[in-house]
Design a protein around this motif. Sequence first.
Motif, PDB file in Angstrom:
ATOM      1  N   THR A   1      46.613 -27.787  14.823  1.00  0.00           N
ATOM      2  CA  THR A   1      47.214 -26.553  14.326  1.00  0.00           C
ATOM      3  C   THR A   1      48.728 -26.612  14.490  1.00  0.00           C
ATOM      4  O   THR A   1      49.234 -26.915  15.575  1.00  0.00           O
ATOM      5  CB  THR A   1      46.664 -25.331  15.085  1.00  0.00           C
TER       6      THR A   1
ATOM      7  N   SER B   1      49.628 -23.590  23.891  1.00  0.00           N
ATOM      8  CA  SER B   1      48.935 -22.308  23.951  1.00  0.00           C
ATOM      9  C   SER B   1      50.018 -21.242  23.877  1.00  0.00           C
ATOM     10  O   SER B   1      50.955 -21.260  24.683  1.00  0.00           O
ATOM     11  CB  SER B   1      48.129 -22.176  25.244  1.00  0.00           C
TER      12      SER B   1
ATOM     13  N   ASP C   1      48.188 -15.943  17.101  1.00  0.00           N
ATOM     14  CA  ASP C   1      46.985 -15.627  17.876  1.00  0.00           C
ATOM     15  C   ASP C   1      47.045 -16.312  19.246  1.00  0.00           C
ATOM     16  O   ASP C   1      47.084 -17.544  19.331  1.00  0.00           O
ATOM     17  CB  ASP C   1      45.756 -16.123  17.095  1.00  0.00           C
TER      18      ASP C   1
ATOM     19  N   ASN D   1      44.798 -16.715  21.417  1.00  0.00           N
ATOM     20  CA  ASN D   1      43.540 -17.329  21.831  1.00  0.00           C
ATOM     21  C   ASN D   1      43.397 -18.772  21.357  1.00  0.00           C
ATOM     22  O   ASN D   1      42.275 -19.259  21.186  1.00  0.00           O
ATOM     23  CB  ASN D   1      42.351 -16.499  21.325  1.00  0.00           C
ATOM     24  N   GLN D   2      44.505 -19.443  21.187  1.00  0.00           N
ATOM     25  CA  GLN D   2      44.478 -20.825  20.728  1.00  0.00           C
ATOM     26  C   GLN D   2      44.949 -21.756  21.844  1.00  0.00           C
ATOM     27  O   GLN D   2      45.807 -21.397  22.650  1.00  0.00           O
ATOM     28  CB  GLN D   2      45.374 -20.995  19.501  1.00  0.00           C
TER      29      GLN D   2
ATOM     30  N   ASP E   1      42.681 -26.934  19.563  1.00  0.00           N
ATOM     31  CA  ASP E   1      43.428 -26.696  18.323  1.00  0.00           C
ATOM     32  C   ASP E   1      44.596 -27.668  18.197  1.00  0.00           C
ATOM     33  O   ASP E   1      45.732 -27.267  17.885  1.00  0.00           O
ATOM     34  CB  ASP E   1      43.942 -25.257  18.308  1.00  0.00           C
TER      35      ASP E   1
ATOM     36  N   GLY F   1      45.523 -26.196  22.344  1.00  0.00           N
ATOM     37  CA  GLY F   1      45.374 -27.571  21.887  1.00  0.00           C
ATOM     38  C   GLY F   1      46.011 -28.531  22.869  1.00  0.00           C
ATOM     39  O   GLY F   1      46.966 -28.180  23.573  1.00  0.00           O
TER      40      GLY F   1
ATOM     41  N   ASN G   1      52.076 -30.193  15.171  1.00  0.00           N
ATOM     42  CA  ASN G   1      50.874 -29.942  15.959  1.00  0.00           C
ATOM     43  C   ASN G   1      50.895 -30.848  17.195  1.00  0.00           C
ATOM     44  O   ASN G   1      51.794 -31.683  17.358  1.00  0.00           O
ATOM     45  CB  ASN G   1      49.604 -30.126  15.119  1.00  0.00           C
TER      46      ASN G   1
END
Length: 306
Positions: free
Chosen positions: A55, A276, A32, A34-35, A52, A37, A197
């Motif tokens: 993630t 991203s 996705d 649209n993330q 995020d 972090g 992450n």
Amino acid sequence: MQQILDDIAAEMAQEIDRGKVADYIPQLAHVDPNQFGIAVATPDGQLYSAGDADTLFSIQSISKVFTLTIGLGTLGNALWTHVGREPSGDPFNSIMMLEHESGRPRNPFINAGAIAVVDAIMMGHEPKETLAEILQFVHFIADDDSIRFDHKVAASEMAHKDRNASLAHFMKSFGRLKHEVDKVLGVYFHQCSIAMNCEQLARAGLFLVSNGVNQHTNARVISSQRSRRINSLMMMCGHYDGSGEFAYQVGLPGKSGVGGGILTIAPGKGSIAVWSPGLDHIGNSKLGLKALERLVEKTGWSVFSD
């Protein structure tokens, strides 16, 4: 710092042009876009994050920093007989420069260079042994034994290996690779598939913040001289043919990956990980670059600042 990261995450959430996910690796095409972090780890053990940041994502070419570190620790300066230290100015998977330079890759961060580093650190061992060493090293620098390979991503890359296989076979034709191409590529694809992450990745970069020592765990990872040299290579070569633009916009050593992550080092200040999935036309995270530019504006952490 927490307020800065929260503000950046809120700003990135409003961005409409988020780039395009890497679709030439099918397993990454489903992520996705649209993330977003971001995480910052500091030498005193503090960790700040937003968005995020917890993630997991495939770190892809960011892993090249870690295998380069292993290679320098194992082979020392002899590693540079396998790979050069110059910016390429070409896309990460280009074969043209190899032909001009007798199969010796320009630097360790383009695909051909990373494949050459893998071949060098294998040292006659089977892929499983080398992969265990790589994962153990990542556990050590991140101080986190939960980090794993994403075998689905590795299999997806192996199934679409033609471009990287051509690079490897071309190098082998010049006598640059000592191991079987498929064995080297198996290690390379698994190395790129490591899932982390932003928080884990920021911690993993801490040894490059403080001259080779992770001050939080008090562990020396590499000599101060080699730490400085890894940072210099990240500054010059860490974003392929976008390295000059990254240095201009951000002014910090960094290494990107087509999974959308970027590991950035502010020497003496902190290790920054941003993610991203949407990429620009070069293959670097579109929002990642923008977020890091904002962070440097707000903190003054550029190596070119007073």
